[in-house]
Design an enzyme around this catalytic site. Sequence first.
Site, short mmCIF file in Angstrom:
data_model
loop_
_atom_site.label_atom_id
_atom_site.label_comp_id
_atom_site.label_asym_id
_atom_site.label_seq_id
_atom_site.Cartn_x
_atom_site.Cartn_y
_atom_site.Cartn_z
N THR A 228 0.85 -1.20 0.00
CA THR A 228 0.00 0.00 0.00
C THR A 228 0.89 1.25 0.00
O THR A 228 1.98 1.24 0.56
CB THR A 228 -0.91 -0.02 1.25
OG1 THR A 228 -1.80 -1.14 1.13
CG2 THR A 228 -1.74 1.26 1.37
N GLY A 229 0.37 2.32 -0.62
CA GLY A 229 1.11 3.59 -0.66
C GLY A 229 1.44 3.97 -2.08
O GLY A 229 1.23 3.19 -3.03
N THR B 203 4.23 4.30 -3.71
CA THR B 203 5.24 3.52 -4.42
C THR B 203 4.67 2.16 -4.82
O THR B 203 4.87 1.68 -5.95
CB THR B 203 6.51 3.33 -3.55
OG1 THR B 203 6.79 4.57 -2.89
CG2 THR B 203 7.71 2.94 -4.38
N ALA C 212 7.87 1.74 2.11
CA ALA C 212 8.22 1.98 3.52
C ALA C 212 8.37 3.48 3.74
O ALA C 212 8.58 4.24 2.79
CB ALA C 212 9.53 1.27 3.88
N LYS D 149 6.88 1.53 8.91
CA LYS D 149 5.79 1.53 7.95
C LYS D 149 4.51 2.00 8.64
O LYS D 149 4.43 2.03 9.86
CB LYS D 149 5.58 0.12 7.36
CG LYS D 149 6.64 -0.22 6.33
CD LYS D 149 6.43 -1.58 5.68
CE LYS D 149 5.09 -1.78 5.04
NZ LYS D 149 4.69 -0.76 4.05
N GLY D 150 3.53 2.33 7.83
CA GLY D 150 2.23 2.71 8.39
C GLY D 150 1.81 4.13 8.08
O GLY D 150 0.76 4.58 8.52
N GLY E 188 0.63 5.16 5.50
CA GLY E 188 -0.67 5.09 4.81
C GLY E 188 -1.75 4.42 5.66
O GLY E 188 -2.87 4.22 5.19
N GLU F 275 -0.27 -5.01 6.26
CA GLU F 275 1.07 -5.07 5.63
C GLU F 275 1.99 -6.01 6.40
O GLU F 275 2.76 -6.78 5.81
CB GLU F 275 1.69 -3.67 5.55
CG GLU F 275 1.00 -2.79 4.53
CD GLU F 275 1.50 -1.35 4.55
OE1 GLU F 275 1.40 -0.70 3.52
OE2 GLU F 275 1.97 -0.88 5.60
C1 5RP Z 1 1.34 2.30 4.22
C2 5RP Z 1 2.80 2.19 4.21
C3 5RP Z 1 3.52 2.65 3.00
O1 5RP Z 1 4.27 1.60 2.49
C4 5RP Z 1 4.43 3.77 3.37
O2 5RP Z 1 3.65 4.76 3.99
C5 5RP Z 1 5.15 4.34 2.15
O3 5RP Z 1 4.24 5.01 1.35
P1 5RP Z 1 4.71 5.81 0.06
O4 5RP Z 1 5.21 4.81 -0.92
O5 5RP Z 1 3.46 6.53 -0.40
O6 5RP Z 1 5.77 6.78 0.51
O7 5RP Z 1 3.43 1.73 5.13
O8 5RP Z 1 0.81 1.90 5.44
#
Ligand code: 5RP
Length: 224
Positions: A28-29, A31, A85, A96-97, A99, A105
């Site tokens: 999730t997120g 990336t 991450a 992580k977290g 999002g 996850e």
């Molecule tokens: C979601 C996550 C994501 O992997 C983390 O926030 C990275 O997000 P992004 O790729 O948008 O920077 O842990 O819970």
Amino acid sequence: MSADDDKKLAAQSAVDLVEDGMVLGLGTGSTAVFAVQLLGERVKKGLKIKGVPTSDSTEKLARSVGIPIVTLDEFPALDLDIDGADEVEPSLCLIKGGGGALLREKIVAYASKRVVIIVDEKKLVEKLGKFHLPIEIVPFSRGLVQEKVDEMGAKSVVRVRDDRVFRTDENNLILDCDFGLIEDPRALAQKLSLIPGIVEHGLFIDMVERVIIGNDGKVKELTK
Ligand code: 5RP
């Protein structure tokens, strides 16, 4: 090169590891979104995979790009998990977290034979903690858990998004906790796991095989 270009580059390298027949964890997120989209392109060209999504938003995206969705009940052991991450330190411990999807996850990462993390260079740190540690808690426990983590030296706030208290896909709350720089992530992870009301925390310790980093148009990797 923009941060998005670097995220996409890292995502492409991870997607290149995917082979026919694999059952994948889908992160999730922003990336991970690139990885799911790139997987969708390969599925359209005939790649046969299945995916366990780590959030409702990833599930929606994966379905929209044609990735068959399965559950951990059907496939408790996954071949490969691709996720983003918020911070990565040299021994590949993560925060992580960001999002709000850390619970699923972590479950999906634990279920996976291999976990590959995709980030842009800005996520690399010497010590975790500048990014405040997300902790998922049962709403009933909020006062107690805040008191306990504050006693441990953190400043914690209940996450708010768009002027509303944020709820996870499991309808829990997220506490964003400023512990300062975290000298011993393993010890902190163990302490947090002992507090009733904490469903899961965003420290991922010894779960990752490889971190793929997009940086200014190039890709590099950190491995254990
Ligand atoms: C979601 C996550 C994501 O992997 C983390 O926030 C990275 O997000 P992004 O790729 O948008 O920077 O842990 O819970």
